[in-house]
Design a protein around this motif. Structure first.
Motif, PDB file in Angstrom:
ATOM      1  N   THR A 132       9.431  -6.422   4.652  1.00 41.89           N
ATOM      2  CA  THR A 132       8.858  -6.880   3.386  1.00 41.89           C
ATOM      3  C   THR A 132       9.959  -7.394   2.455  1.00 41.89           C
ATOM      4  OG1 THR A 132       8.944  -4.647   2.456  1.00 41.89           O
ATOM      5  CG2 THR A 132       6.867  -5.327   3.500  1.00 41.89           C
ATOM      6  N   GLY A 159       3.010  -2.902  -7.918  1.00 43.86           N
ATOM      7  CA  GLY A 159       4.001  -2.284  -7.055  1.00 43.86           C
ATOM      8  C   GLY A 159       3.604  -2.145  -5.603  1.00 43.86           C
ATOM      9  N   HIS A 160       2.575  -2.859  -5.180  1.00 47.08           N
ATOM     10  CA  HIS A 160       2.240  -2.853  -3.756  1.00 47.08           C
ATOM     11  C   HIS A 160       2.091  -4.287  -3.276  1.00 47.08           C
ATOM     12  CE1 HIS A 160      -1.998  -3.628  -4.690  1.00 47.08           C
ATOM     13  NE2 HIS A 160      -1.991  -2.582  -5.496  1.00 47.08           N
ATOM     14  N   ILE A 161       2.047  -4.443  -1.951  1.00 46.33           N
ATOM     15  CA  ILE A 161       1.969  -5.788  -1.378  1.00 46.33           C
ATOM     16  C   ILE A 161       0.695  -6.475  -1.858  1.00 46.33           C
ATOM     17  CG2 ILE A 161       1.752  -7.093   0.778  1.00 46.33           C
ATOM     18  CD1 ILE A 161       3.549  -5.021   2.069  1.00 46.33           C
ATOM     19  N   ASN A 162       0.861  -7.680  -2.360  1.00 49.40           N
ATOM     20  CA  ASN A 162      -0.268  -8.461  -2.860  1.00 49.40           C
ATOM     21  C   ASN A 162      -1.225  -8.787  -1.716  1.00 49.40           C
ATOM     22  OD1 ASN A 162      -1.669 -11.128  -3.580  1.00 49.40           O
ATOM     23  ND2 ASN A 162      -0.808 -10.438  -5.523  1.00 49.40           N
ATOM     24  N   SER A 173       4.421  -1.350   0.344  1.00 54.05           N
ATOM     25  CA  SER A 173       5.223  -2.058  -0.649  1.00 54.05           C
ATOM     26  C   SER A 173       6.650  -2.268  -0.164  1.00 54.05           C
ATOM     27  CB  SER A 173       5.239  -1.287  -1.974  1.00 54.05           C
ATOM     28  OG  SER A 173       5.855  -0.023  -1.806  1.00 54.05           O
ATOM     29  N   TRP A 179      10.901  -8.368  -1.806  1.00 53.75           N
ATOM     30  CA  TRP A 179      10.589  -7.998  -3.184  1.00 53.75           C
ATOM     31  C   TRP A 179       9.423  -8.847  -3.697  1.00 53.75           C
ATOM     32  CZ3 TRP A 179      11.058  -4.433  -6.680  1.00 53.75           C
ATOM     33  CH2 TRP A 179      10.843  -4.741  -8.027  1.00 53.75           C
ATOM     34  N   ASP A 192       6.915  -9.913  -2.179  1.00 51.33           N
ATOM     35  CA  ASP A 192       5.621  -9.548  -1.588  1.00 51.33           C
ATOM     36  C   ASP A 192       4.835  -8.614  -2.509  1.00 51.33           C
ATOM     37  OD1 ASP A 192       6.231 -11.001   0.692  1.00 51.33           O
ATOM     38  OD2 ASP A 192       6.903  -9.245   1.822  1.00 51.33           O
ATOM     39  N   ASN A 193       5.543  -7.858  -3.353  1.00 54.54           N
ATOM     40  CA  ASN A 193       4.879  -6.909  -4.250  1.00 54.54           C
ATOM     41  C   ASN A 193       4.196  -7.637  -5.402  1.00 54.54           C
ATOM     42  OD1 ASN A 193       5.824  -4.784  -2.751  1.00 54.54           O
ATOM     43  ND2 ASN A 193       7.172  -3.967  -4.314  1.00 54.54           N
ATOM     44  N   ASP A 194       3.095  -7.042  -5.866  1.00 53.04           N
ATOM     45  CA  ASP A 194       2.439  -7.572  -7.053  1.00 53.04           C
ATOM     46  C   ASP A 194       2.830  -6.714  -8.256  1.00 53.04           C
ATOM     47  OD1 ASP A 194       0.879  -5.265  -6.895  1.00 53.04           O
ATOM     48  OD2 ASP A 194      -0.885  -6.302  -6.146  1.00 53.04           O
TER      49      ASP A 194
END
Length: 161
Positions: free
Chosen positions: A22, A31-34, A82, A24, A26-28
């Motif tokens: 992953t 604080g987790h992957i969008n 995340s 940085w 990729d996070n929304d």
């Protein structure tokens, strides 16, 4: 497929894997992957497999080579992931038709056997220029490669890759 079935998936339900580190970005904001990143992951594992095992060359100038168009997609989320996690993407084929294929992708945290998300999409293979389903169905090399990932009635049809 019922959510309870998808949520019970483990790595043993997938014959092909691709690792994804992953980023940085990729996070929304939470604080987790969008959610949209999951579709990038599906596209990456599916197309990596098609190129490596099915003879598909998306950038080939050969107009007789079929291309896969996405006609439907879906994703079920079970656990947040995340950055900076490393993910493992599992791939299988649930349905294989004359010109179409339904893929399923399981997304796992690197050290987990429990699936964090399950999704996928359906490709219809069409002519590069006509954008119409290929008349003779998908070619032998493509079909053979996809058969290696095919599951029937919850059991793997072919040997693991």
């Amino acid at each position: 497929m019922p959510t309870s079935v998808l949520k019970s998936r483990t790595r043993t339900d997938y014959p092909y894997f691709l690792t994804y580190r992953t980023r940085w970005s990729d996070n929304d904001q939470y604080g987790h992957i969008n959610n949209s990143i999951y579709y990038h992951l599906f596209d990456s594992v599916i197309n990596s497999y098609l190129i490596a095992h099915c003879g598909i060359s998306p950038s080939s100038p050969d107009s007789s080579s079929p291309i896969g168009l996405v006609v439907s997609s879906h994703c079920e989320f079970f656990q947040p992931l995340s950055f900076p996690q490393t993910l493992v993407l599992g791939l299988r084929v649930n349905k294989l038709g004359r010109t179409s294929v339904e893929y399923e992708v399981g997304v796992f945290s690197q050290d987990a056997d429990e699936v964090a998300a399950v999704g996928g999409y359906t490709h219809v293979f069409v002519g590069k220029t006509s954008r119409r389903p290929v008349k003779d169905g998908m070619g032998e090399q493509l079909r053979k490669g996809l058969e290696m990932l095919r599951f029937e009635d919850g059991t793997e049809k072919k040997a693991r890759l």
